[in-house]
Design an enzyme around this catalytic site. Structure first.
Site, PDB file in Angstrom:
ATOM      1  N   GLU A   1       0.871  -1.162   0.000  1.00 28.75           N
ATOM      2  CA  GLU A   1       0.000   0.000   0.000  1.00 28.75           C
ATOM      3  C   GLU A   1       0.917   1.224   0.000  1.00 28.75           C
ATOM      4  O   GLU A   1       1.830   1.321   0.824  1.00 28.75           O
ATOM      5  CB  GLU A   1      -0.864  -0.015   1.269  1.00 28.75           C
ATOM      6  CG  GLU A   1      -1.904   1.063   1.245  1.00 28.75           C
ATOM      7  CD  GLU A   1      -2.750   1.130   2.515  1.00 28.75           C
ATOM      8  OE1 GLU A   1      -2.668   0.215   3.361  1.00 28.75           O
ATOM      9  OE2 GLU A   1      -3.485   2.123   2.645  1.00 28.75           O
TER      10      GLU A   1
ATOM     11  N   ARG B   1       5.329 -12.916   9.605  1.00 32.23           N
ATOM     12  CA  ARG B   1       6.020 -11.684   9.240  1.00 32.23           C
ATOM     13  C   ARG B   1       7.376 -11.635   9.936  1.00 32.23           C
ATOM     14  O   ARG B   1       7.603 -12.315  10.935  1.00 32.23           O
ATOM     15  CB  ARG B   1       5.176 -10.461   9.567  1.00 32.23           C
ATOM     16  CG  ARG B   1       4.904 -10.267  11.049  1.00 32.23           C
ATOM     17  CD  ARG B   1       3.779  -9.273  11.300  1.00 32.23           C
ATOM     18  NE  ARG B   1       4.131  -7.930  10.892  1.00 32.23           N
ATOM     19  CZ  ARG B   1       3.477  -7.247   9.932  1.00 32.23           C
ATOM     20  NH1 ARG B   1       2.456  -7.779   9.306  1.00 32.23           N
ATOM     21  NH2 ARG B   1       3.833  -6.024   9.627  1.00 32.23           N
TER      22      ARG B   1
ATOM     23  N   LYS C   1       4.587   0.627   9.593  1.00 34.59           N
ATOM     24  CA  LYS C   1       4.711   1.888   8.877  1.00 34.59           C
ATOM     25  C   LYS C   1       4.145   3.037   9.713  1.00 34.59           C
ATOM     26  O   LYS C   1       4.651   4.150   9.664  1.00 34.59           O
ATOM     27  CB  LYS C   1       3.977   1.805   7.533  1.00 34.59           C
ATOM     28  CG  LYS C   1       4.832   1.221   6.438  1.00 34.59           C
ATOM     29  CD  LYS C   1       4.125   1.275   5.109  1.00 34.59           C
ATOM     30  CE  LYS C   1       3.207   0.092   4.933  1.00 34.59           C
ATOM     31  NZ  LYS C   1       2.595  -0.010   3.617  1.00 34.59           N
TER      32      LYS C   1
END
Ligand code: ATP
Ligand code: MG
Length: 566
Positions: free
Chosen positions: A37, A263, A273
């Protein structure tokens, strides 16, 4: 995880891909995607996903990997991020060819799919506000309640949805929801929202749309439209898989397989982020590319090589269990690569002047120095030697403690590539601070060996005072002082664990003159001091170096200790 394990055994995702090829499940195709994104810069966690997706495509004949921007939320997305992400993926060594896609390019198609679900009685317009939707959803232990608008007629839903698109309603006043099951044990299946109204301009579609798809609705469609075979995502989406499957099954369209993996988490590092953005916005770091940041651009500025990052990703492997990787392993992979590839130079970070009293005043000799002992092809260079030199302050002790073998009054040491020198005098200022040493040299030891065979216990690096260049060195330590930066007392957040000593600036370093033309991004080993990389802040008047990593390798020690135990 063990860095010694060979990677010959396929990880579970590669095993699935291999099996699918064997059974011809996807007609022999392998198509993956990396779907960031564009709401921030990429970090080392994304590198794991990039290496996995592009890696699997590259390892299989005819395999393809798309770079797809999942740009469905106009509030946080910007072109700046799109460009930065492209640069980072390319720098990591991957190529999407002509396969660059944007989720926003599919908005029209997604709208039509939504109309299809409404017509099938599988989606409805709901007038509850966000607060109420949450209330109606229930909890993990209690089922949700049907919304009062759930049984609208298909015609009414079609009409309202079209008017939502036309901009007739305020943000937050209506949503489109899937009609699934408000009592489902999986909260994601309790009539999830597919579209929300946002009167916000999109970085690519401008003001064309005022309804925007949610991640869950958009992501599977993007995968389906691009005919992805293996849609690889992180474990948080395991609970969303039933919804991913439901949407594609109800539409009866091409249906990729979603596969989840753990992850990457790294010690002493935050990876979200949102948190990285906070550090930037609050000025706690100098920007997304601050060399202390775990962002790809930060690591690059720090001096990381893409080779070392790829190698790190290979070593940590891929699995289904969340864990935290020791940041020492990342640094180990970096040292391994830099050791092979970095030219050696001499640089003095904290200079102490040395005068060689018996060396002729105007004389300058050019001595031969080896560029890289690990790479015979790297050749040699000349370094100037003269009567006045600088050595490292920490390489001298007036009253040497036990095991300190470097320079001390009356003691002889070797200056690398040069001569044996003996300290004869120590000069101090009024405050007692040592400002200068006097030494004598032995002319017969040129090159670093004594013809009479006498030995010295240490070899120091040095630079010639009049030939050396001034430089600034920025020394970095972990950005956080706690292994887990999120481990905080009540009422505090991760920022209270910022390491106050993560940056030390040394502004009067001296480096050998061969560095005069060093370009930003060039990497060197400063002998005995660490690996350094020229920072973009460097200019003709002053070189600026980032310390990429020290020479000490704690990971190698950890491994040795483990082996001895076994
Ligand atoms: P963050 O939580 O850091 O904001 P994100 O998942 O929201 O990350 P995206 O831009 O959606 O960021 O991520 C693109 C891809 O990278 C996704 O497939 C995601 O699963 C993957 N990814 C993100 N963070 C990690 C991580 N720490 N380890 C492995 N893969 C990751
Ligand atoms: Mg995301």
């Amino acid at each position: 995880m063990n860095a010694d394990d060979s990677t010959t055994k396929l990880d579970f995702i590669r095993a699935i891909v291999a099996e699918d090829l064997k059974t011809n499940k996807w007609d022999g195709r392998v198509v993956t995607r990396f779907p960031p994104e564009p709401n921030g810069y990429l970090h080392i966690g994304h590198a794991k996903s990039i290496c996995l997706n592009f890696g699997i495509a590259a390892e299989n004949r005819g395999g393809l990997c798309n770079l797809r921007f999942d740009d469905t939320n106009p509030i946080k997305e910007e072109d700046e991020y799109v460009e930065a992400i492209k640069e980072d993926v390319r720098w990591l060594g991957f190529d999407w060819g002509d396969r660059l896609y944007f989720g926003s390019d599919y908005f029209e198609q997604m709208y039509e799919y939504a109309v299809q679900l409404i017509k099938a009685g599988k989606a409805y317009v709901c007038d509850l506000g966000p607060e109420q939707i949450r209330e109606y959803r229930g909890t993990l232990t209690e089922p949700g309640k049907n919304c009062p608008y759930r049984d609208r007629t298909i015609d009414e839903n079609l009409d309202l949805f079209e008017r939502m698109r036309k901009g007739e309603f305020e943000a937050g006043s209506r949503v489109l929801r899937a009609k699934i099951d408000m009592a489902s044990a999986n909260l994601n299946m309790r009539d999830p929202v597919m579209y929300r109204i946002l009167h916000v301009e999109h970085h690519r579609t401008g003001d064309k749309w005022c309804i925007y798809p949610t991640y869950d609705w958009a992501h599977g469609l993007e995968d389906s439209i691009e005919r992805i075979t293996h849609s690889i995502c992180t474990l948080e989406f395991e609970n969303h898989r039933p919804l991913y499957d439901w949407f594609l099954d109800e539409l009866g369209v091409y249906h990729p397989q979603q596969i989840e993996f753990a992850r990457l988490n790294l010690s002493y590092t935050v990876m979200s982020k949102r948190k990285l953005q906070q550090l930037v916005q609050e000025g706690l770091v100098s920007g997304w590319d601050d060399p202390r940041m775990p962002t790809i651009c930060g690591l690059r500025r720090r001096g990381y090589t893409s080779e070392s990052i790829r190698n790190f990703c290979k070593r940590i492997g891929v699995n289904k269990f969340n864990s935290t990787v020791d940041i020492a392993l990342l640094e180990h992979c970096l040292r391994e690569d830099l050791n092979k590839t970095s030219p050696r130079v001499m640089a003095v970070l904290r200079p102490l002047k040395v005068v060689i009293d018996n060396y002729p005043k105007e004389k300058v000799e050019e001595l031969e120095a080896v560029n890289n002992p690990e790479d015979a092809g790297a050749g040699t260079r000349k370094v100037p030697f003269s009567r006045e030199l600088y050595i490292e302050q920490e390489d001298f002790m007036e009253e040497p403690v036990k095991k300190f073998y470097r320079l001390a009054p009356g003691r002889e040491v070797r200056l690398r590539y040069a001569y044996f020198v003996t300290c004869t005098d120590v000069i101090k200022d009024e405050s007692g601070q040592i400002v200068e040493l006097h030494c004598t040299y032995d002319p017969t030891t040129r090159g670093g060996d004594a013809p009479d065979g006498r030995k010295v216990k240490s070899t120091l690096h040095w630079v010639s005072a009049s030939d050396a260049l001034e430089a600034e060195a920025r020394l970095y330590d972990h950005l956080f002082s706690k292994e887990d930066p999120d481990d905080v007392a009540e009422g505090e957040d991760f920022k209270s664990n910022l390491n106050p000593n993560s940056l030390e600036i040394l502004s009067s370093c001296r480096v050998e003159p061969s560095l005069s033309k060093a370009k930003p991004g060039s990497r060197y080993q400063f002998e005995r001091m660490g690996y350094f990389c020229v920072d973009p802040d460097s200019n003709e008047d002053k070189l600026v170096f980032n310390r990429t990593v020290t020479l000490r390798d704690p990971w190698a020690k950890i491994q040795k200790a483990q082996k001895q135990k076994r």
